[in-house]
Design an enzyme around this catalytic site. Structure first.
Site, short mmCIF file in Angstrom:
data_model
loop_
_atom_site.label_atom_id
_atom_site.label_comp_id
_atom_site.label_asym_id
_atom_site.label_seq_id
_atom_site.Cartn_x
_atom_site.Cartn_y
_atom_site.Cartn_z
N LYS A 270 0.83 -1.21 0.00
CA LYS A 270 0.00 0.00 0.00
C LYS A 270 0.86 1.26 0.00
CE LYS A 270 -4.25 -2.17 1.39
NZ LYS A 270 -5.27 -2.47 2.36
N ARG A 305 -2.61 -10.45 5.02
CA ARG A 305 -3.08 -10.51 3.63
C ARG A 305 -2.00 -9.90 2.75
NH1 ARG A 305 -5.71 -7.17 0.06
NH2 ARG A 305 -7.32 -8.11 -1.23
N1 HH2 Z 1 -7.26 -4.26 1.10
C1 HH2 Z 1 -7.64 -4.32 -0.19
C2 HH2 Z 1 -8.66 -5.19 -0.61
N2 HH2 Z 1 -9.27 -6.00 0.29
N3 HH2 Z 1 -9.51 -6.79 2.49
C3 HH2 Z 1 -9.15 -6.75 3.78
N4 HH2 Z 1 -9.75 -7.53 4.68
N5 HH2 Z 1 -8.16 -5.90 4.23
C4 HH2 Z 1 -7.52 -5.06 3.39
O1 HH2 Z 1 -6.64 -4.30 3.86
C5 HH2 Z 1 -7.87 -5.07 2.01
C6 HH2 Z 1 -8.89 -5.97 1.58
C7 HH2 Z 1 -6.97 -3.45 -1.21
O2 HH2 Z 1 -5.83 -4.08 -1.70
P1 HH2 Z 1 -5.73 -4.89 -3.08
O3 HH2 Z 1 -6.70 -6.02 -3.11
O4 HH2 Z 1 -4.34 -5.29 -3.26
O5 HH2 Z 1 -6.06 -3.84 -4.20
P2 HH2 Z 1 -7.39 -3.44 -4.98
O6 HH2 Z 1 -8.44 -3.06 -4.01
O7 HH2 Z 1 -6.95 -2.27 -5.85
O8 HH2 Z 1 -7.81 -4.62 -5.80
#
Ligand code: HH2
Length: 353
Positions: A270, A305
């Site tokens: 992030k 995660r």
């Molecule tokens: N962060 C993202 C998505 N889902 N779920 C949980 N429980 N906690 C988090 O911190 C979290 C999440 C965002 O990250 P990412 O999936 O890598 O990116 P994007 O939302 O752009 O797909």
């Protein structure tokens, strides 16, 4: 604490790998103070020490790695790489070598991201989950969605955990669905929607405001009929948070054990890692992400995660080996089952560590 020099009266945190013998008390508008654990109210201690329930068959007395698989064109770090189902399948199989569970998402929730239709989100996620199951993957799969219909299709395809970044706020039907299926759910703290949330990054006391927000999420889940021991809590790093908020939440992440639920930490790649680590591009943020995952595990976070599953697994193995080395010098302490496993077999198996 994880120091091998553990006082005899120390208590095990959440039946896991951390211990504590004192508690930092945080109150609004007051300086923090530290009290001996023996002075804390019995109900607080009971929530802190209670072993956490299994997560889709995974014991949470050891840290677990959730591998991220975004089947999207626009996720902030892996957007577009796994939109093709064949590539998503390959990536899922690769991650399954080192992950304890996989989190499949079909909608980016990065700041500013537009919402995706239910049909599109199902079309991205359900076939990949079904293909992973057909390929023989047995590890738990979680569906990263805010929407009941998407979660339902994912569960029909083989997912058995729901991960909702809106904390069961976005779709009023999701909590009831989770209750009916009796599956574990992660409720994450956020404000607004991905499109609007960064304008809401304003807190009186970020730790206590996020704690109270998560307590509301847990209460909402329980009111909908979800068993309390099915709920994981997540402070929502980067969701309506500035870099300073993210650091404050991670530095005192152990606060959230006070809810009596397992903690999930999602900080991988992030923006704040780029800011504080000096890495502009998300795919350059692996080392900082590993550092944050270890900081979370050092405070007893049960699930991290991450995008970089193999690197995180290696770091965790070494960290856990260091933690257990020397524990046998403490005459009052018998290494627990987990520590023994680590000492004997630091490489462990995919299911353990
Ligand atoms: N962060 C993202 C998505 N889902 N779920 C949980 N429980 N906690 C988090 O911190 C979290 C999440 C965002 O990250 P990412 O999936 O890598 O990116 P994007 O939302 O752009 O797909």
């Amino acid at each position: 604490m994880t120091d091998p020099a553990r006082p005899a009266q120390a208590l095990a945190l959440a039946g896991g790998w951390c211990w504590f013998d004192r508690i930092e008390v945080l109150e609004r508008g007051m300086p923090a103070r530290i009290i001996p654990a023996s002075d804390a109210p019995a109900d607080v201690i009971a929530r802190l020490i209670a072993p956490r329930a299994m997560l889709a068959g995974l014991a949470l007395d050891r840290p677990r790695i959730m591998g991220i698989l975004n089947v999207t064109p626009d996720s902030f770090s892996d957007g577009g790489r796994f939109l093709d189902p064949a590539r998503a399948l390959d990536q899922g199989r690769k991650m399954a070598e080192d992950a304890d569970l996989l989190d499949i998402g079909g909608e980016s929730t990065r700041p500013g991201a537009p919402a995706v239709s239910v049909q599109q989100e199902i079309a991205r996620t359900a076939p990949v989950i079904a293909a992973l199951r057909e390929a023989g993957l047995a590890l738990p799969i979680s569906i990263d969605t805010r929407k009941a219909d998407v979660a339902e299709a994912a569960m029909a395809a083989g997912a058995q955990v729901v991960n909702d970044v809106s904390g069961l706020v976005y779709d009023p039907a999701l909590a009831g669905l989770v209750a009916r299926h009796d599956v574990p759910v992660c409720v994450m703290h956020a404000r607004g929607t991905p499109e609007t949330m960064q304008a809401e990054a304003d807190y009186d006391d970020v730790l206590l405001d996020v704690y109270d927000g998560l307590a509301d999420c847990v209460a909402r889940a329980v009111a909908a009929g979800i068993a309390r021991d099915r709920i994981l809590v997540d402070p929502g790093i980067g969701f309506a948070k500035t870099g300073v908020h993210n650091l404050a939440l991670i530095a005192r992440l152990s606060l959230f054990h006070g809810m009596g639920c397992p903690i999930l930490l999602g900080a991988s790649r992030k923006r704040f890692i780029g800011t504080y680590g000096g890495a502009e591009a998300p795919d350059q943020r692996m080392p900082g992400s590993v550092a944050v995952a270890l900081a979370g595990v050092a405070q007893g976070a049960q699930v991290v995660r991450v995008h970089d599953v193999a690197e995180t697994r290696q770091a965790l193995r070494v960290w856990l080996s260091l933690r257990t080395a020397g524990a046998d010098r403490m005459p009052s302490q018998k290494p627990d089952e987990f520590s023994q496993g680590e000492t004997k077999s630091p490489l462990g198996s995919a299911g353990g560590l």
